[in-house]
Design a protein around this motif. Sequence first.
Motif, mmCIF file in Angstrom:
data_model
loop_
_atom_site.group_PDB
_atom_site.id
_atom_site.type_symbol
_atom_site.label_atom_id
_atom_site.label_comp_id
_atom_site.label_asym_id
_atom_site.label_seq_id
_atom_site.Cartn_x
_atom_site.Cartn_y
_atom_site.Cartn_z
ATOM 1 N N CYS B 48 -9.131 -27.111 -0.242
ATOM 2 C CA CYS B 48 -7.777 -27.545 -0.631
ATOM 3 C C CYS B 48 -7.789 -28.588 -1.743
ATOM 4 C CB CYS B 48 -7.071 -28.108 0.595
ATOM 5 S SG CYS B 48 -5.457 -28.784 0.237
ATOM 6 N N THR B 49 -6.909 -28.385 -2.746
ATOM 7 C CA THR B 49 -6.772 -29.354 -3.847
ATOM 8 C C THR B 49 -5.504 -30.204 -3.702
ATOM 9 O OG1 THR B 49 -5.576 -27.759 -5.152
ATOM 10 C CG2 THR B 49 -7.962 -27.828 -5.472
ATOM 11 N N HIS B 50 -4.786 -29.996 -2.588
ATOM 12 C CA HIS B 50 -3.534 -30.722 -2.322
ATOM 13 C C HIS B 50 -2.489 -30.518 -3.414
ATOM 14 C CE1 HIS B 50 -5.236 -32.514 1.254
ATOM 15 N NE2 HIS B 50 -6.365 -32.695 0.555
ATOM 16 N N CYS B 51 -2.411 -29.275 -3.899
ATOM 17 C CA CYS B 51 -1.390 -28.946 -4.904
ATOM 18 C C CYS B 51 0.012 -28.900 -4.282
ATOM 19 C CB CYS B 51 -1.716 -27.607 -5.560
ATOM 20 S SG CYS B 51 -1.539 -26.206 -4.428
ATOM 21 N N LEU B 52 0.090 -28.764 -2.973
ATOM 22 C CA LEU B 52 1.343 -28.744 -2.196
ATOM 23 C C LEU B 52 2.196 -27.468 -2.378
ATOM 24 C CD1 LEU B 52 2.594 -32.454 -2.254
ATOM 25 C CD2 LEU B 52 0.939 -31.375 -0.748
ATOM 26 N N TYR B 53 1.613 -26.436 -2.946
ATOM 27 C CA TYR B 53 2.352 -25.172 -3.042
ATOM 28 C C TYR B 53 2.817 -24.722 -1.649
ATOM 29 C CZ TYR B 53 1.438 -23.753 -7.906
ATOM 30 O OH TYR B 53 1.427 -23.645 -9.260
ATOM 31 N N CYS B 54 1.932 -24.792 -0.689
ATOM 32 C CA CYS B 54 2.254 -24.336 0.671
ATOM 33 C C CYS B 54 3.465 -25.100 1.215
ATOM 34 C CB CYS B 54 1.049 -24.482 1.589
ATOM 35 S SG CYS B 54 0.325 -26.137 1.556
ATOM 36 N N ILE B 70 -1.893 -32.818 2.197
ATOM 37 C CA ILE B 70 -1.654 -31.933 3.338
ATOM 38 C C ILE B 70 -2.208 -32.575 4.606
ATOM 39 C CG2 ILE B 70 -2.277 -29.683 4.350
ATOM 40 C CD1 ILE B 70 -0.298 -29.504 2.083
ATOM 41 N N CYS B 88 -1.090 -19.893 -1.526
ATOM 42 C CA CYS B 88 -2.154 -20.879 -1.790
ATOM 43 C C CYS B 88 -3.096 -20.360 -2.880
ATOM 44 C CB CYS B 88 -2.944 -21.165 -0.519
ATOM 45 S SG CYS B 88 -4.395 -22.197 -0.857
HETATM 46 S S1 SF4 Z 1 -1.392 -24.411 -1.327
HETATM 47 FE FE1 SF4 Z 1 -1.660 -25.929 0.281
HETATM 48 S S2 SF4 Z 1 -3.580 -25.441 1.257
HETATM 49 FE FE2 SF4 Z 1 -3.563 -24.344 -0.667
HETATM 50 S S3 SF4 Z 1 -4.574 -25.711 -2.075
HETATM 51 FE FE3 SF4 Z 1 -2.429 -26.120 -2.291
HETATM 52 S S4 SF4 Z 1 -2.050 -27.778 -0.834
HETATM 53 FE FE4 SF4 Z 1 -4.063 -26.920 -0.307
#
Ligand code: SF4
Lengths: 397, 104
Positions: B48-54, B70, B88
Amino acid sequence: MTAKKKVAAITANVACAYAMKQIDPDVVPAYPITPQTTIMEEFSNYVADGAVNTRLMRVESEHSAMSAAIGASAAGARVMTATSSQGLALMWEMLYIASALRLPIVMQNVNRALSAPINIHCDHSDSMGARDAGWIQLFSENAQEAYDNTIQAVKIAEDMRVRLPVMVLYDGFIVSHAIDRVELLDDEVVKDFIGDFKPVYSLLDVDNPVTVGPFDSLNGYYFEFKRMQEEVMRRAKSVIIKVGEEFMKVSGRSYGLFETYQIEDAEYVLVLLGSAAGTARVAVDNLRQQGIRIGLLKLRVFRPFPFEEIAKALNSAKIVAVLDRSISPGSQGGPVFQEVCSALYSFDCSPVIVNYIYGLGGREIELAHFFKVVSDLEDLSEKRSKESFVRYLNLRE
Amino acid sequence: MKWDVRRIREWKFYEHPQGATILEAGNSLYYQTGSWRTFRPVWIGEKCTHCLYCFIFCPDAAVKVSKEKIAGFDYEHCKGCGICATECPREAIEMVEEQRESDR
Ligand code: SF4
Ligand code: SF4
């Protein structure tokens, strides 16, 4: 009341479009269908001329018209629309949603037969089919009543004790397209009478977010909500009476749950709704001259059905003939007959009650047919028969 | 008007808000709306890169975030739709079939 009356020679559809202009609803989603079309044709002129502030939505079907009406009403708008026959049938599932969400939408349904065979003329099978959809139903005899009912419908629907959609009904072509004498109210009078629209909840009110139309599961509250709808419908009766009284003050025309004519000492009473009441009144006058004690009860409010009041009005009659302009295959008589029967039975009233189906697909009903009814009633009376029957008027049989 | 849904079982038919309207936002906190899930999202922290898409895509606000990172899933409200796993970009969410306690 204004000193000088404004009188016009117009059709009911034009009169209703004029009422809509005076009401100036926020949103009107509509789709054309004969014989409703000329209401919207006329109303769209007002929109094009800038005479109203209405957002007129030309949708692709009646299902969409009612869906858009529901959405706009839930958003907090005053909403009107109109339809007929197949159009009403296509709105079907949305009719139940409009009433269950308690949205005060007002709609004219210009009564027309349902296919097949395709027939564009009057009978009441369209709106009678929608009798359990939870809408208030007001029937009109002529253009004047269609105009007056449209204005009253707004006030009834929007009353905080009611908050239900209202259908204004009148006979296709016979009323919708015939030029009639109509007394029109001043714009200001209509505006004051209906008042401003106040939504109970609004989807556009971001400070008070609400969820409209949620899912209700097996262990939920569906039954409670249906019972509440029924209770509100029952209570609407007194609001309809009160609005009728207030309308009398501004128009000089009186409206109740139904209208009676010569029934005080009547042995025989005719019960019906819609335009045939005019012919029936002439028949009553004619027969009275021959010494026959006959009267007429013309229903205005079919939903909520005024059971107690009807039972009381008919209790001293000997024979009651109910005339239905729709057919309910496989049941004992038409829908008006069934309601009147259950009213008389529930309140332990004595008259014999018979049913005539008439006028399907626009079939004529004339004086001679009323005379035929009354000669049947005299036969029954002579035989002292207590038996009920269902017969057909002006049918090739 | 404040609407306390916790006593709803006792309400008489005439006590409900009209038209089945729900007058309070966020009252799903009172319910376990995730009880019918068949697949559960499982977070793989090292990918996880903590992009916060999820977090952005989750239709039920069931992705927990703390200090812009996350912090796992709210399994009482996650319905297992798998949108988070699909969106993700790092394949850091795996959908794992739910099992009875005894089968684990
Ligand atoms: S979508 Fe969520 S789980 Fe996937 S990399 Fe981004 S923050 Fe992490
Ligand atoms: S599975 Fe669906 S509900 Fe659960 S966290 Fe992912 S996106 Fe949200």
